[in-house]
Design a protein around this motif. Structure first.
Motif, PDB file in Angstrom:
ATOM      1  N   LEU A 343       0.876  -1.176   0.000  1.00 12.92           N
ATOM      2  CA  LEU A 343       0.000   0.000   0.000  1.00 12.92           C
ATOM      3  C   LEU A 343       0.908   1.219   0.000  1.00 12.92           C
ATOM      4  CD1 LEU A 343      -2.723   1.504   0.314  1.00 12.92           C
ATOM      5  CD2 LEU A 343      -2.419   1.299   2.803  1.00 12.92           C
ATOM      6  N   SER A 344       0.894   1.972  -1.080  1.00 12.79           N
ATOM      7  CA  SER A 344       1.743   3.161  -1.148  1.00 12.79           C
ATOM      8  C   SER A 344       1.245   4.218  -0.166  1.00 12.79           C
ATOM      9  CB  SER A 344       1.777   3.720  -2.574  1.00 12.79           C
ATOM     10  OG  SER A 344       0.470   4.014  -3.021  1.00 12.79           O
ATOM     11  N   GLN A 345       2.054   5.210   0.034  1.00 14.36           N
ATOM     12  CA  GLN A 345       1.822   6.191   1.104  1.00 14.36           C
ATOM     13  C   GLN A 345       0.451   6.854   0.990  1.00 14.36           C
ATOM     14  OE1 GLN A 345       4.186  10.086   1.589  1.00 14.36           O
ATOM     15  NE2 GLN A 345       5.376   8.557   2.702  1.00 14.36           N
ATOM     16  N   VAL A 346      -0.271   6.859   2.099  1.00 13.16           N
ATOM     17  CA  VAL A 346      -1.610   7.469   2.160  1.00 13.16           C
ATOM     18  C   VAL A 346      -1.693   8.362   3.389  1.00 13.16           C
ATOM     19  CG1 VAL A 346      -2.761   5.583   0.930  1.00 13.16           C
ATOM     20  CG2 VAL A 346      -2.566   5.495   3.423  1.00 13.16           C
ATOM     21  N   TYR A 347      -2.632   9.310   3.361  1.00 14.88           N
ATOM     22  CA  TYR A 347      -2.943  10.190   4.492  1.00 14.88           C
ATOM     23  C   TYR A 347      -4.347   9.810   4.971  1.00 14.88           C
ATOM     24  CZ  TYR A 347       1.085  12.980   3.077  1.00 14.88           C
ATOM     25  OH  TYR A 347       2.356  13.399   2.764  1.00 14.88           O
ATOM     26  N   PRO A 348      -4.471   8.921   5.947  1.00 16.69           N
ATOM     27  CA  PRO A 348      -5.789   8.386   6.315  1.00 16.69           C
ATOM     28  C   PRO A 348      -6.722   9.423   6.927  1.00 16.69           C
ATOM     29  CG  PRO A 348      -4.121   7.663   7.879  1.00 16.69           C
ATOM     30  CD  PRO A 348      -3.393   8.337   6.758  1.00 16.69           C
ATOM     31  N   PHE A 349      -6.202  10.488   7.520  1.00 17.61           N
ATOM     32  CA  PHE A 349      -7.054  11.478   8.182  1.00 17.61           C
ATOM     33  C   PHE A 349      -7.228  12.744   7.343  1.00 17.61           C
ATOM     34  CE2 PHE A 349      -4.680   9.127  11.480  1.00 17.61           C
ATOM     35  CZ  PHE A 349      -5.743   8.412  12.011  1.00 17.61           C
ATOM     36  N   LYS A 350      -6.801  12.687   6.099  1.00 20.02           N
ATOM     37  CA  LYS A 350      -6.939  13.836   5.230  1.00 20.02           C
ATOM     38  C   LYS A 350      -8.406  14.009   4.836  1.00 20.02           C
ATOM     39  CE  LYS A 350      -4.056  16.661   2.851  1.00 20.02           C
ATOM     40  NZ  LYS A 350      -2.850  17.321   3.384  1.00 20.02           N
ATOM     41  N   ARG A 351      -8.912  15.223   4.971  1.00 18.84           N
ATOM     42  CA  ARG A 351     -10.291  15.489   4.586  1.00 18.84           C
ATOM     43  C   ARG A 351     -10.411  15.557   3.065  1.00 18.84           C
ATOM     44  NH1 ARG A 351     -11.094  20.902   7.913  1.00 18.84           N
ATOM     45  NH2 ARG A 351      -8.891  21.052   7.303  1.00 18.84           N
ATOM     46  N   LYS A 352     -11.455  14.963   2.528  1.00 22.90           N
ATOM     47  CA  LYS A 352     -11.659  14.990   1.082  1.00 22.90           C
ATOM     48  C   LYS A 352     -12.042  16.387   0.614  1.00 22.90           C
ATOM     49  CE  LYS A 352     -12.963  10.124   0.636  1.00 22.90           C
ATOM     50  NZ  LYS A 352     -14.010   9.172   0.170  1.00 22.90           N
ATOM     51  N   LYS A 353     -12.837  17.076   1.435  1.00 23.47           N
ATOM     52  CA  LYS A 353     -13.222  18.447   1.113  1.00 23.47           C
ATOM     53  C   LYS A 353     -12.800  19.326   2.278  1.00 23.47           C
ATOM     54  CE  LYS A 353     -17.159  17.114  -1.782  1.00 23.47           C
ATOM     55  NZ  LYS A 353     -18.620  17.256  -2.012  1.00 23.47           N
ATOM     56  N   ALA A 354     -11.559  19.790   2.205  1.00 22.63           N
ATOM     57  CA  ALA A 354     -10.997  20.561   3.313  1.00 22.63           C
ATOM     58  C   ALA A 354     -11.562  21.971   3.328  1.00 22.63           C
ATOM     59  CB  ALA A 354      -9.479  20.607   3.191  1.00 22.63           C
ATOM     60  N   ILE A 355     -11.905  22.421   4.527  1.00 22.70           N
ATOM     61  CA  ILE A 355     -12.380  23.789   4.743  1.00 22.70           C
ATOM     62  C   ILE A 355     -11.521  24.392   5.844  1.00 22.70           C
ATOM     63  CG2 ILE A 355     -14.314  25.255   5.430  1.00 22.70           C
ATOM     64  CD1 ILE A 355     -16.195  23.096   4.409  1.00 22.70           C
ATOM     65  N   GLU A 362      -3.910  15.753   9.918  1.00 20.59           N
ATOM     66  CA  GLU A 362      -4.017  15.470   8.490  1.00 20.59           C
ATOM     67  C   GLU A 362      -2.656  15.212   7.852  1.00 20.59           C
ATOM     68  OE1 GLU A 362      -7.397  17.494   6.195  1.00 20.59           O
ATOM     69  OE2 GLU A 362      -6.818  19.029   7.676  1.00 20.59           O
ATOM     70  N   ARG A 363      -1.596  15.552   8.562  1.00 19.53           N
ATOM     71  CA  ARG A 363      -0.254  15.319   8.049  1.00 19.53           C
ATOM     72  C   ARG A 363       0.260  13.913   8.349  1.00 19.53           C
ATOM     73  NH1 ARG A 363       3.355  20.815   8.640  1.00 19.53           N
ATOM     74  NH2 ARG A 363       1.824  22.248   7.729  1.00 19.53           N
ATOM     75  N   ILE A 364      -0.493  13.160   9.101  1.00 16.17           N
ATOM     76  CA  ILE A 364      -0.082  11.790   9.416  1.00 16.17           C
ATOM     77  C   ILE A 364      -0.194  10.920   8.162  1.00 16.17           C
ATOM     78  CG2 ILE A 364      -0.570   9.758  10.816  1.00 16.17           C
ATOM     79  CD1 ILE A 364      -1.629  11.624  12.977  1.00 16.17           C
ATOM     80  N   LYS A 365       0.872  10.227   7.876  1.00 14.30           N
ATOM     81  CA  LYS A 365       0.914   9.364   6.690  1.00 14.30           C
ATOM     82  C   LYS A 365       1.410   7.980   7.082  1.00 14.30           C
ATOM     83  CE  LYS A 365       5.454  11.275   5.570  1.00 14.30           C
ATOM     84  NZ  LYS A 365       6.243  12.040   4.593  1.00 14.30           N
ATOM     85  N   LEU A 366       0.974   7.004   6.340  1.00 11.22           N
ATOM     86  CA  LEU A 366       1.407   5.630   6.601  1.00 11.22           C
ATOM     87  C   LEU A 366       1.437   4.850   5.299  1.00 11.22           C
ATOM     88  CD1 LEU A 366      -1.220   3.472   6.533  1.00 11.22           C
ATOM     89  CD2 LEU A 366      -1.793   4.710   8.589  1.00 11.22           C
ATOM     90  N   SER A 403       4.295   8.224  10.139  1.00 12.90           N
ATOM     91  CA  SER A 403       5.085   9.423  10.412  1.00 12.90           C
ATOM     92  C   SER A 403       4.304  10.666  10.021  1.00 12.90           C
ATOM     93  CB  SER A 403       6.410   9.383   9.649  1.00 12.90           C
ATOM     94  OG  SER A 403       6.177   9.394   8.252  1.00 12.90           O
ATOM     95  N   ALA A 404       4.821  11.814  10.457  1.00 11.43           N
ATOM     96  CA  ALA A 404       4.254  13.118  10.104  1.00 11.43           C
ATOM     97  C   ALA A 404       5.371  14.148  10.223  1.00 11.43           C
ATOM     98  CB  ALA A 404       3.081  13.473  11.008  1.00 11.43           C
ATOM     99  N   THR A 405       5.296  15.193   9.421  1.00  5.73           N
ATOM    100  CA  THR A 405       6.317  16.240   9.430  1.00  5.73           C
ATOM    101  C   THR A 405       5.662  17.580   9.739  1.00  5.73           C
ATOM    102  OG1 THR A 405       7.640  15.051   7.789  1.00  5.73           O
ATOM    103  CG2 THR A 405       8.113  17.379   8.088  1.00  5.73           C
TER     104      THR A 405
END
Length: 824
Positions: A343-355, A362-366, A403-405
């Motif tokens: 599974l290539s890098q994804v942002y599971p908590f990224k909002r699809k429609k960010a406001i 949202e910067r957490i990636k795995l 991780s997250a930066t």
């Protein structure tokens, strides 16, 4: 000029007669209109040369002759000194008759593949022959003539087939002799033109002393889909006389398969294969391998891979098979089947429609990687005797990095990360001590076992820029020097996975030879495919500093008037300290440097420095002591290992200096059209018109001499620890060097010399050398290969006609590989 009479017509000059699809051109044509016959002949010019020779064409085939009689009604003719191209060769005949079926009957004819058919370098003198244009030539007694000299090489009859179609046919074998195996016929068989997508060639070889072999080669392709080739060889090698001490019989085989898939065939799935599997003795017994690079290869590898990417997702799956062979000791290392899910890098908590602003989470990636592997390493003759359950190593591994930066104060990057690893095995080993027999007992259990671990870290990095403008007295060429430093610090930690809580390690007590009770800790998964977590807890802080140094200088050649020069591309220093360790807390110091010395040459050098001193255990084994070298007055560190490698190619252009007026299009040769120069240009034009481009002349009238050459060398040097010096209590240094050379020289357009060699610094001798010489003999090709030094000293000589149709007209002479072996 045309003269017409009542029953005849005469044409002088460039005459031409057309009748249906038949056309006749000649300088002089006489036609008899009463019996529909024509006579054509050339005419002599003022120099006595025959010009305007009759040229007869029918059905796309042309025939040139000295004189020609032809009847347009019954389509029969009589021709003298006919010249026509059939297939790859040229047919000339003294006396020729043509019948109504378009067949030609020739007496005292010649057949050659040399394009200088008026005076060929070689030809077959045909006493009589029948030619069916575009189909074949059948001839009676014939003999070979080389450079005008008849040779005692004759055949009672012969057959030359012609076809412009893809067709099956017989592959004529090669004859020769080998020192150990006797006379042979090899590379003979049958070619099957199965269809436009696949073919098959079955060939074999047989020797008078009992050895034999078979081979199958196939190529396949499907446009926009895939292509590949397959080669299967089997050898039965018999050396010596049966019953004698030196008698041996070996069976070897080789499988070579190459497959590639067109990227347009399936965007989601790909299949590739690169298989080179041979038994350990195949290369040493195959005559074709003597002078190829594969002869000195000690390892061979094969890989088959299939990858599938799930459409619309970031998931992919691939399965592979890997086989590695070590011919030195006949060891096979097979890994199959291997399955990888990614599974290539994804942002599971990224909002699809960010406001609004981005949230910190949202910067957490795995990402995820899952592996399933099975492997076995064994001798070639023992491989299929191994147990699938007990001897094969297998396991599964799951890896999830998170991780997250984050950016702090606009200059510092902070990256926290957690790494989760899970391993799954099917065997576990428990050990105990038998005090009565004074031996270690081992019990292997077969079940499902989970071995997992984790680690956490936080890293901080930034960039620091420094600029320096040199003082004026140092020159005005240098405008600015820039120094970029990238410091980084990280904290990482993990618990002690060797504790009894996790159960990955076991321990037992035993009494040593001195009567003292000792405790031994061991891993319950000693041969695990993915290893086990390390012993001891860790709380490590790591430091690294990367440096880049560039200089900006004035340049008249650059469009902006300045250019950048890299002084140090990268200089890196790394060190770490483990707070949780009870000893040896400092790690080895690592350094590396990258320098761009020229446009095409980089120097990359890395080194590891030892910070601790050494001592001896009671048994005399060297061991690292918990005492820094600097505390013992031995300096900060000692060079532990380093090395570099580089390669470079020298050729004609290496030492050339470009002149200012050497620019494209700046050719003043036409302006230098004086006396001999203009005359030579006229000569060049005449040579081009006559098709003679063998010699190129300069405008001054001198022949241009070209001497293309190249020399490539590959050199590597490594320094490391060698034997332990008990007097100095240090490891002695050991230098390992490797040097290989290859070169090519063309003193003339037709001569070519090449060689490759490797040097052994331990024995101070050439380990292997292979030389090749080839000569283009116009319609012949000649080559010689030889190994002048070493135990595989041998040679091979080959001369043959270039034409593929007469490829069996050749001479081969080779020595045996074993002739050069020294017996002790």
């Amino acid at each position: 000029m045309l003269i017409i009479r009542r029953d005849s017509a005469f044409m002088y000059g460039s005459g031409s007669v057309t009748y249906g699809d038949i056309k006749l051109d000649a300088a002089q044509i006489e036609m008899n209109l009463r019996d529909n016959t024509v006579y054509a002949v050339g005419r002599e010019d003022s120099l006595g040369e025959l010009t305007g020779k009759p040229v007869f064409s029918e059905g796309g085939t042309e025939y040139e002759a000295k004189t020609m009689h032809y009847n347009f009604k019954n389509e029969k003719g009589y021709i003298q000194n006919v010249v026509t191209q059939q297939g790859e060769g040229y047919l000339t005949g003294g006396r020729t008759k043509k019948d109504s079926t378009d067949a030609f009957y020739i007496a005292d004819g010649k057949y050659t593949t040399c394009d200088q058919h008026d005076d060929p370098h070689f030809y077959f003198q045909l006493t009589k022959a029948k030619v069916r244009p575009g189909k074949n030539i059948v001839f009676g007694p014939a003999y070979m003539v080389l450079a005008g000299l008849p040779l005692p090489l004759a055949v009672p009859f012969g057959y030359f087939p012609f076809t412009d179609k893809y067709a099956s046919g017989i592959i004529v074998p090669t004859f020769g002799d080998d020192y150990n195996r006797g006379f042979y016929l090899r590379d003979g068989g049958y070619y099957f033109a199965i269809n436009d997508n696949i073919d098959l060639a079955l060939t074999g070889e047989i020797y008078t002393k009992g050895s034999w072999g078979i081979n199958a080669r196939s190529s396949y392709t499907k446009r926009y889909k895939y292509n590949g080739n397959f080669n299967l060889s089997y050898l039965k090698t018999i050396l010596g006389e049966k019953g004698s001490p030196d008698y041996s019989a070996q069976t070897n085989f080789q499988i070579i398969w190459s497959h590639s898939q067109d990227s347009k065939a399936n965007p989601n799935m790909s299949l590739s294969a690169s298989v080179n599997f041979t038994t350990s003795g195949y290369t040493r017994n195959d005559l074709n391998s003597y002078y190829s690079p594969s002869f000195t290869e000690n390892t061979k590898s094969s890989t088959i891979n299939m990858t599938y990417r799930f459409p619309g997702t970031k998931w992919s799956m691939s399965t592979t098979m890997n086989v590695a062979q070590r011919t030195q000791d006949s060891t096979l290392a097979v890994s199959f089947p291997n399955l990888t899910v990614t599974l290539s890098q994804v942002y599971p908590f990224k909002r699809k429609k960010a406001i609004g602003a981005e949230k910190w989470y949202e910067r957490i990636k795995l990402s995820y990687t899952g592996l399933l592997q099975n492997s076995l390493t064994a001798k070639q003759d023992e491989f299929f005797k191994k147990s699938l359950v007990k001897d094969w190593r297998n396991g599964m591994k799951h890896t999830i990095p998170i991780s997250a930066t984050f950016n702090v104060f606009n200059y510092i990057n902070i990256t926290p990360s957690i790494n989760l690893t899970d391993r799954m095995y099917t065997t576990r080993v428990d050990r105990s001590w038998d005090a009565e027999r004074n031996i270690e007992l081992m019990d292997t259990a077969y079940n499902f076992y989970n071995v997992w671990d984790f680690s956490a870290s936080v890293s901080l990095d930034t960039k620091v820029y420094g600029f320096f403008q040199p003082l004026g007295f140092l020159g005005k060429k240098v405008k600015m020097i820039r120094h970029v430093m990238t410091p980084s610090i990280s904290f990482s930690g993990n618990p002690d996975f060797s504790s009894g809580f996790f159960g990955y390690y076991g321990q037992y007590t035993y009494t040593d030879t001195r009567g003292q009770e000792q405790m031994k800790k061991y891993s319950r998964f000693p041969n695990a495919l993915f290893g086990v977590p390390g012993q001891g807890k860790s709380g490590t802080v790591s430091f690294s500093l990367a440096n880049n140094l560039e200089m900006k200088v004035k340049s008249d050649k650059d469009s902006i008037g300045e250019k950048k020069i890299s002084l140090i591309e990268n200089l890196n220093i790394q060190e770490s300290y483990n707070f949780a360790a009870d000893s040896l807390r400092w790690s080895d110091l690592s350094t590396s440097i990258l320098l761009r010395l020229t446009k095409g040459f980089n120097l990359n050098l890395s080194a590891t420095w030892d910070l601790y001193t050494y001592g001896l255990t009671p048994s005399g084994t060297p061991v690292k002591l918990d005492k820094l070298r600097i505390a013992s007055g031995k300096g900060l560190g000692r060079l532990m290992r380093t090395g570099t490698s580089f390669s470079y190619t020298f050729n004609n252009d290496t030492f050339k200096k470009k002149k200012k007026n050497d620019k494209p299009g700046n050719d003043n040769s036409e302006a230098e059209d004086f006396s001999s120069g203009g005359a030579m240009q006229d000569r060049n034009r005449r040579d081009e018109e006559n098709g003679d481009n063998s010699t190129d002349f300069s405008p001054d009238g001198y022949a241009k001499w070209s001497f293309p050459w190249s020399l490539t060398f590959n050199y590597s040097v490594n320094y490391g620890y060698g034997a332990f010096n008990k007097q100095k209590m240090e490891f002695d240094g050991k230098i390992t060097q490797n040097l290989s050379l290859s070169g090519n020289v063309r003193p003339t357009p037709n001569w070519n010399f090449s060689f490759s060699a490797s040097y052994n610094f331990d024995t101070k001798k050439l380990a292997y050398m292979n030389c090749n010489i080839s000569r283009d003999l116009h319609c012949f090709t000649m080559s010689a290969s030889f190994v002048p030094v070493g135990p595989y000293k041998s040679y091979n000589f080959h001369i043959a006609v270039k034409s593929s149709m007469l490829s069996d007209l050749k001479y081969d002479k080779r020595s045996s590989l074993t002739n050069g072996i020294d017996w002790y």
